[in-house]
Design a protein around this motif. Structure first.
Motif, mmCIF file in Angstrom:
data_model
loop_
_atom_site.group_PDB
_atom_site.id
_atom_site.type_symbol
_atom_site.label_atom_id
_atom_site.label_comp_id
_atom_site.label_asym_id
_atom_site.label_seq_id
_atom_site.Cartn_x
_atom_site.Cartn_y
_atom_site.Cartn_z
ATOM 1 N N MET A 179 -82.069 -29.171 36.397
ATOM 2 C CA MET A 179 -82.175 -27.671 36.185
ATOM 3 C C MET A 179 -81.669 -27.043 36.996
ATOM 4 S SD MET A 179 -84.408 -28.092 33.432
ATOM 5 C CE MET A 179 -85.041 -26.379 33.543
ATOM 6 N N GLY A 180 -81.322 -25.700 36.698
ATOM 7 C CA GLY A 180 -80.694 -24.658 37.349
ATOM 8 C C GLY A 180 -81.047 -23.476 37.259
ATOM 9 N N TRP A 181 -80.767 -22.747 38.350
ATOM 10 C CA TRP A 181 -81.271 -21.307 38.442
ATOM 11 C C TRP A 181 -79.690 -20.407 38.460
ATOM 12 C CZ3 TRP A 181 -85.655 -18.834 37.038
ATOM 13 C CH2 TRP A 181 -86.858 -19.599 37.070
ATOM 14 N N PHE A 182 -79.595 -19.391 37.805
ATOM 15 C CA PHE A 182 -78.474 -18.492 37.855
ATOM 16 C C PHE A 182 -79.176 -17.029 37.847
ATOM 17 C CE2 PHE A 182 -75.076 -21.424 36.836
ATOM 18 C CZ PHE A 182 -75.736 -22.500 36.532
ATOM 19 N N TRP A 214 -82.473 -34.457 38.019
ATOM 20 C CA TRP A 214 -83.652 -34.982 37.241
ATOM 21 C C TRP A 214 -84.958 -35.374 38.136
ATOM 22 C CZ3 TRP A 214 -85.922 -39.620 37.126
ATOM 23 C CH2 TRP A 214 -85.433 -40.733 37.718
ATOM 24 N N SER A 215 -84.689 -35.989 39.206
ATOM 25 C CA SER A 215 -85.899 -36.357 40.031
ATOM 26 C C SER A 215 -86.362 -35.602 40.961
ATOM 27 C CB SER A 215 -85.313 -37.761 40.696
ATOM 28 O OG SER A 215 -84.613 -37.587 41.648
ATOM 29 N N GLY A 216 -85.291 -34.607 41.196
ATOM 30 C CA GLY A 216 -85.921 -33.632 42.468
ATOM 31 C C GLY A 216 -85.140 -34.112 43.402
ATOM 32 N N PHE A 217 -84.646 -35.209 43.752
ATOM 33 C CA PHE A 217 -83.964 -35.894 44.746
ATOM 34 C C PHE A 217 -82.726 -35.022 45.568
ATOM 35 C CE2 PHE A 217 -83.641 -38.727 48.152
ATOM 36 C CZ PHE A 217 -82.249 -38.973 48.311
ATOM 37 N N SER A 218 -81.886 -34.513 44.538
ATOM 38 C CA SER A 218 -80.904 -33.702 44.982
ATOM 39 C C SER A 218 -80.909 -32.499 44.476
ATOM 40 C CB SER A 218 -79.452 -34.576 44.141
ATOM 41 O OG SER A 218 -79.229 -35.634 44.586
ATOM 42 N N LYS A 219 -80.360 -31.480 45.438
ATOM 43 C CA LYS A 219 -80.508 -30.088 45.272
ATOM 44 C C LYS A 219 -79.419 -29.403 45.797
ATOM 45 C CE LYS A 219 -85.529 -30.021 46.129
ATOM 46 N NZ LYS A 219 -86.856 -29.734 46.794
ATOM 47 N N ILE A 239 -85.395 -24.506 45.603
ATOM 48 C CA ILE A 239 -85.642 -24.882 44.141
ATOM 49 C C ILE A 239 -86.382 -26.177 44.052
ATOM 50 C CG2 ILE A 239 -83.383 -26.500 44.184
ATOM 51 C CD1 ILE A 239 -83.276 -25.505 40.876
ATOM 52 N N SER A 240 -87.550 -26.525 43.246
ATOM 53 C CA SER A 240 -88.128 -27.616 43.079
ATOM 54 C C SER A 240 -88.712 -27.614 41.607
ATOM 55 C CB SER A 240 -89.491 -27.344 44.029
ATOM 56 O OG SER A 240 -90.378 -26.293 43.599
ATOM 57 N N ARG A 241 -88.910 -28.903 41.309
ATOM 58 C CA ARG A 241 -89.581 -29.254 40.056
ATOM 59 C C ARG A 241 -90.853 -29.982 39.979
ATOM 60 N NH1 ARG A 241 -84.764 -31.717 36.923
ATOM 61 N NH2 ARG A 241 -86.359 -31.863 35.281
ATOM 62 N N ASP A 242 -91.488 -29.666 38.901
ATOM 63 C CA ASP A 242 -92.698 -30.695 38.654
ATOM 64 C C ASP A 242 -92.760 -31.099 37.068
ATOM 65 O OD1 ASP A 242 -95.393 -31.700 38.182
ATOM 66 O OD2 ASP A 242 -96.512 -30.057 39.227
ATOM 67 N N ASN A 243 -92.358 -32.340 37.189
ATOM 68 C CA ASN A 243 -91.844 -33.023 35.869
ATOM 69 C C ASN A 243 -93.324 -33.216 35.059
ATOM 70 O OD1 ASN A 243 -89.096 -33.014 36.275
ATOM 71 N ND2 ASN A 243 -89.076 -35.290 36.993
ATOM 72 N N ALA A 244 -94.329 -33.407 35.836
ATOM 73 C CA ALA A 244 -95.584 -33.369 34.980
ATOM 74 C C ALA A 244 -96.093 -32.180 34.266
ATOM 75 C CB ALA A 244 -96.655 -34.292 35.952
ATOM 76 N N LYS A 245 -95.657 -31.024 34.899
ATOM 77 C CA LYS A 245 -95.762 -29.756 34.315
ATOM 78 C C LYS A 245 -94.479 -29.116 33.512
ATOM 79 C CE LYS A 245 -99.290 -28.566 37.848
ATOM 80 N NZ LYS A 245 -99.560 -27.523 38.790
ATOM 81 N N GLY A 304 -76.016 -33.290 34.332
ATOM 82 C CA GLY A 304 -76.338 -33.364 35.889
ATOM 83 C C GLY A 304 -76.336 -31.820 36.627
ATOM 84 N N PRO A 305 -76.777 -31.761 37.711
ATOM 85 C CA PRO A 305 -76.999 -30.634 38.412
ATOM 86 C C PRO A 305 -75.592 -29.794 38.645
ATOM 87 C CG PRO A 305 -77.242 -32.440 40.186
ATOM 88 C CD PRO A 305 -77.209 -33.126 38.751
ATOM 89 N N ARG A 306 -74.525 -30.316 38.176
ATOM 90 C CA ARG A 306 -73.167 -29.423 38.461
ATOM 91 C C ARG A 306 -72.894 -28.966 36.850
ATOM 92 N NH1 ARG A 306 -71.818 -29.680 43.581
ATOM 93 N NH2 ARG A 306 -72.264 -31.529 45.052
ATOM 94 N N GLY A 307 -73.659 -29.193 36.157
ATOM 95 C CA GLY A 307 -73.414 -28.859 34.499
ATOM 96 C C GLY A 307 -72.551 -29.766 33.903
ATOM 97 N N PRO A 308 -72.158 -29.507 32.822
ATOM 98 C CA PRO A 308 -72.536 -28.085 31.888
ATOM 99 C C PRO A 308 -73.988 -28.047 31.518
ATOM 100 C CG PRO A 308 -71.745 -29.597 30.483
ATOM 101 C CD PRO A 308 -71.418 -30.223 31.755
ATOM 102 N N TRP A 309 -74.231 -26.836 31.307
ATOM 103 C CA TRP A 309 -75.663 -26.369 30.942
ATOM 104 C C TRP A 309 -75.834 -26.284 29.267
ATOM 105 C CZ3 TRP A 309 -78.649 -27.467 35.081
ATOM 106 C CH2 TRP A 309 -77.923 -27.321 36.226
ATOM 107 N N ASP A 310 -76.677 -26.780 28.798
ATOM 108 C CA ASP A 310 -77.086 -27.198 27.668
ATOM 109 C C ASP A 310 -77.908 -25.953 26.847
ATOM 110 O OD1 ASP A 310 -77.115 -30.294 28.255
ATOM 111 O OD2 ASP A 310 -75.539 -29.577 27.146
#
Length: 120
Positions: free
Chosen positions: A34-37, A53-58, A70-76, A102-108
């Motif tokens: 996931m990304g923010w722009f 996907w796991s939140g480990f790499s930002k 940036i953070s994520r909650d996969n359960a939500k 992956g976190p470097r794109g491309p973005w779908d």
């Protein structure tokens, strides 16, 4: 197919904080990076932050390092962008994006955007 809906934008004074949320539909959210722009009128859309996907790499743009998280909650099925020490130059429409590669794109997939305005 993933649908993304951003929320949490608004008007804030310089030095203040906002937390953006991006809710995703579907049962495959945890597979996506996931990304923010952000984008201001007349300029290109700029990368702000991304998370795997796991939140480990930002990853962060230099302009927001130390201020945004940036953070994520996969359960939500939700990704967040905590924005602190906001500056007028952070004013933009903020978009979230999802990508399988992956976190470097491309973005779908992209959301519709949420406006953030920082007053001086």
């Amino acid at each position: 197919q993933v649908q993304l809906v951003e929320s949490g934008g608004g008007l804030v004074q310089a030095g203040g904080s906002l937390r953006l949320s991006c809710a995703a539909s579907g049962r495959t959210f945890s597979l996506y990076a996931m990304g923010w722009f952000r984008q201001v009128p007349g300029k290109e859309r700029d990368f702000v932050a991304a998370i795997n996907w796991s939140g480990f790499s930002k990853y962060y743009a230099d302009s927001v390092k130390g201020r945004f998280t940036i953070s994520r909650d996969n359960a939500k099925n939700t990704v967040y962008l905590q924005m602190n020490s906001l500056k007028p130059e952070d004013t933009a429409v903020y978009y979230c994006a999802a990508g399988l590669t992956g976190p470097r794109g491309p973005w779908d997939h992209w959301g519709q955007g949420t406006q953030v305005t920082v007053s001086s």
